[in-house]
Design a protein around this motif. Structure first.
Motif, PDB file in Angstrom:
ATOM      1  N   ILE A 176      -2.111  12.223   8.005  1.00 24.43           N
ATOM      2  CA  ILE A 176      -2.329  12.382   6.563  1.00 24.43           C
ATOM      3  C   ILE A 176      -2.369  10.999   5.903  1.00 24.43           C
ATOM      4  CG2 ILE A 176      -1.390  13.438   4.468  1.00 24.43           C
ATOM      5  CD1 ILE A 176       0.343  15.223   6.466  1.00 24.43           C
ATOM      6  N   HIS A 177      -3.430  10.727   5.167  1.00 21.56           N
ATOM      7  CA  HIS A 177      -3.549   9.422   4.520  1.00 21.56           C
ATOM      8  C   HIS A 177      -4.508   9.466   3.340  1.00 21.56           C
ATOM      9  CE1 HIS A 177      -7.125   9.509   7.061  1.00 21.56           C
ATOM     10  NE2 HIS A 177      -7.649   8.634   6.217  1.00 21.56           N
ATOM     11  N   VAL A 178      -4.479   8.370   2.577  1.00 25.54           N
ATOM     12  CA  VAL A 178      -5.465   8.134   1.505  1.00 25.54           C
ATOM     13  C   VAL A 178      -6.143   6.826   1.852  1.00 25.54           C
ATOM     14  CG1 VAL A 178      -5.785   7.668  -0.955  1.00 25.54           C
ATOM     15  CG2 VAL A 178      -3.935   9.126  -0.230  1.00 25.54           C
ATOM     16  N   ASP A 179      -7.431   6.715   1.587  1.00 27.01           N
ATOM     17  CA  ASP A 179      -8.123   5.439   1.798  1.00 27.01           C
ATOM     18  C   ASP A 179      -8.136   4.684   0.479  1.00 27.01           C
ATOM     19  OD1 ASP A 179      -9.214   5.661   4.653  1.00 27.01           O
ATOM     20  OD2 ASP A 179      -9.768   7.574   3.758  1.00 27.01           O
ATOM     21  N   GLU A 180      -7.186   3.765   0.347  1.00 27.74           N
ATOM     22  CA  GLU A 180      -7.062   3.077  -0.944  1.00 27.74           C
ATOM     23  C   GLU A 180      -7.112   1.560  -0.807  1.00 27.74           C
ATOM     24  OE1 GLU A 180      -3.335   4.415  -2.566  1.00 27.74           O
ATOM     25  OE2 GLU A 180      -2.230   3.796  -0.786  1.00 27.74           O
ATOM     26  N   TYR A 206      -5.528  12.823  -0.617  1.00 34.50           N
ATOM     27  CA  TYR A 206      -4.987  12.814   0.747  1.00 34.50           C
ATOM     28  C   TYR A 206      -5.853  13.692   1.658  1.00 34.50           C
ATOM     29  CZ  TYR A 206      -0.772  10.363  -0.600  1.00 34.50           C
ATOM     30  OH  TYR A 206       0.097   9.397  -1.020  1.00 34.50           O
ATOM     31  N   HIS A 207      -5.973  13.280   2.911  1.00 33.91           N
ATOM     32  CA  HIS A 207      -6.732  14.076   3.873  1.00 33.91           C
ATOM     33  C   HIS A 207      -6.254  13.772   5.292  1.00 33.91           C
ATOM     34  CE1 HIS A 207      -8.984  10.339   3.073  1.00 33.91           C
ATOM     35  NE2 HIS A 207      -9.335  10.377   4.343  1.00 33.91           N
ATOM     36  N   ALA A 208      -6.686  14.605   6.229  1.00 30.10           N
ATOM     37  CA  ALA A 208      -6.239  14.454   7.620  1.00 30.10           C
ATOM     38  C   ALA A 208      -7.142  15.280   8.535  1.00 30.10           C
ATOM     39  CB  ALA A 208      -4.795  14.940   7.753  1.00 30.10           C
ATOM     40  N   VAL A 254     -17.971   5.114   5.652  1.00 29.77           N
ATOM     41  CA  VAL A 254     -18.628   3.942   5.073  1.00 29.77           C
ATOM     42  C   VAL A 254     -18.030   3.712   3.693  1.00 29.77           C
ATOM     43  CG1 VAL A 254     -20.831   2.899   4.453  1.00 29.77           C
ATOM     44  CG2 VAL A 254     -20.714   4.496   6.376  1.00 29.77           C
ATOM     45  N   ARG A 255     -17.657   2.467   3.445  1.00 30.35           N
ATOM     46  CA  ARG A 255     -16.918   2.142   2.231  1.00 30.35           C
ATOM     47  C   ARG A 255     -17.528   0.942   1.522  1.00 30.35           C
ATOM     48  NH1 ARG A 255     -11.464   3.311   4.672  1.00 30.35           N
ATOM     49  NH2 ARG A 255     -11.972   4.900   6.210  1.00 30.35           N
ATOM     50  N   GLN A 256     -17.510   0.993   0.194  1.00 33.40           N
ATOM     51  CA  GLN A 256     -17.815  -0.203  -0.591  1.00 33.40           C
ATOM     52  C   GLN A 256     -16.473  -0.811  -0.953  1.00 33.40           C
ATOM     53  OE1 GLN A 256     -20.787   0.116  -3.687  1.00 33.40           O
ATOM     54  NE2 GLN A 256     -20.074  -1.746  -4.701  1.00 33.40           N
TER      55      GLN A 256
HETATM   56 MN    MN Z   1      -9.707   8.703   5.520  1.00 34.52          MN
END
Ligand code: MN
Ligand code: OGA
Length: 348
Positions: A232-236, A288-290, A334-336
């Motif tokens: 479980i995490h957030v991409d921050e 949050y997602h996993a 893919v992230r900016q």
């Molecule tokens: Mn993620």
């Protein structure tokens, strides 16, 4: 009428507070973890009947059609990155998850082999970074594909009989601004050029989903085996939270859990199949997602439709790709990292 109103004692207050904390923990703090564990459980295997399957489901109370910018991407631009015309995409939103878009396999028939080959053969190559670099010399991680392909042509998917090839030991690859897993940061001085083809794919998907001008600057590829999961995490870590995060999935299916902005928000479970694309923007960008579980593709469906061999790859390469993907899932996010006008602090 008289009320029996007395001032509560300190002990009574403590008791009520403890009860509240306990019930918060029951219904709140642990709700995501509980559901994560439920779907990860091996024995007995979980009941998957409540998992949303966008490849089958029609709009419902929970699943709503997504509004796409059909004019934002021409049919030619879409085709050049292997996508169907945007008007043909089956795209959905989820009630209660603003900014989340799920696109059920928008790829053109026969175009996934190109992307799968990029993920297995091309993106793991230097100068990109992978988990094997952490404890192997650069010469040993130079040609992961070439060193694996022969042995991959034999053996069974998910089989545990043969020694693992390098490709089967690959767990992640980073692109562009290379994510530092220890500090959870990106930095200006650890950057290599982001692959132009993936940049273009992400640009057009973001455009169709209402985020024109998306600038792919960092990528994380996750390679999952049959028993893998993602916590479980957030991409921050990205500095541009107003830009979406795009996710492309290939190979085996997975259960994806999407929660809310608070760690304790109970998540919604959905299948992610080969070719599915998720876009997390707006409030959902920081939800949050996993991934608690990798699952077999839906009954009767092969991992890939009967797709012809990608013209760019040899038959041997495609056979090895198929073999590997029978027992694996590859997810590309893919992230900016930087928004317009943003830069890293000088110390970086
Ligand atoms: Mn993620
Ligand atoms: C990630 C991620 C999800 C997936 O890489 O940050 O959340 O579907 N991946 O593998």
């Amino acid at each position: 009428m008289t009320t029996n109103c007395h001032k509560p004692t300190e002990e009574e207050v403590d008791y009520v507070m403890a009860k509240m904390a306990a019930s918060m923990a029951e219904s709140g703090e642990d709700a995501f973890r509980k559901i994560f564990k439920f779907y990860k459980r091996r024995n007995p295997p979980p009941d998957l009947s409540n998992v949303i399957d966008f490849s089958r489901s029609a709009p419902s109370d929970q699943v709503v059609p997504a509004i796409l910018d059909v004019g934002g991407v021409s049919d030619g631009e879409a085709a050049r990155v292997g996508l169907q015309p945007v008007r043909d995409w089956r795209a959905f939103g989820l009630h209660g998850y603003p900014g989340f878009t799920f696109i059920s396999n928008p790829f053109l028939r026969g175009s996934k082999p190109f992307w799968v080959t990029q993920c297995l053969k091309v993106y793991p190559q230097k100068p990109n970074v992978c988990n094997l670099d952490m404890h192997m010399s650069p010469s040993d991680t130079e040609d992961i594909w070439d060193k694996s392909v022969l042995s991959l042509s034999s053996g069974s998917p998910c089989g545990k009989t043969q020694a693992k090839t390098l490709l089967e030991k690959l767990r992640w690859v980073t692109l562009g601004y290379h994510y530092n897993w220890d500090t959870k940061t990106y930095s200006a001085n650890h950057y290599t050029p982001f692959p132009a083809d993936l940049h273009s794919l992400a640009f057009h998907v973001a455009s169709a989903c209402g985020s024109p001008g998306f600038n792919a600057q960092a990528g994380i590829l996750n390679y999952y085996g049959c028993d893998s999961s993602l916590g479980i995490h957030v991409d921050e870590s990205e500095l541009a939270h107003s830009r979406p995060l795009l996710s492309f999935s290939f190979g085996r299916s997975a259960i994806f859990l999407l929660g809310g902005s608070r760690r304790q928000d109970p998540p919604t479970a959905m299948y992610v199949h080969c070719g599915d694309v998720m876009v997390m923007s707006g409030p959902s960008r920081l939800f949050y997602h996993a991934v608690p579980r990798i699952v077999a593709p839906p009954q009767g469906r092969p991992v890939f439709e009967a797709e012809s061999c990608s013209p760019a790859s040899s038959e041997r390469d495609w056979a090895a790709c198929c073999r590997y993907m029978q027992g694996s899932r590859v997810n590309v996010t893919v992230r900016q990292v930087l928004g317009p006008g943003q830069s890293f602090c000088l110390k970086d």
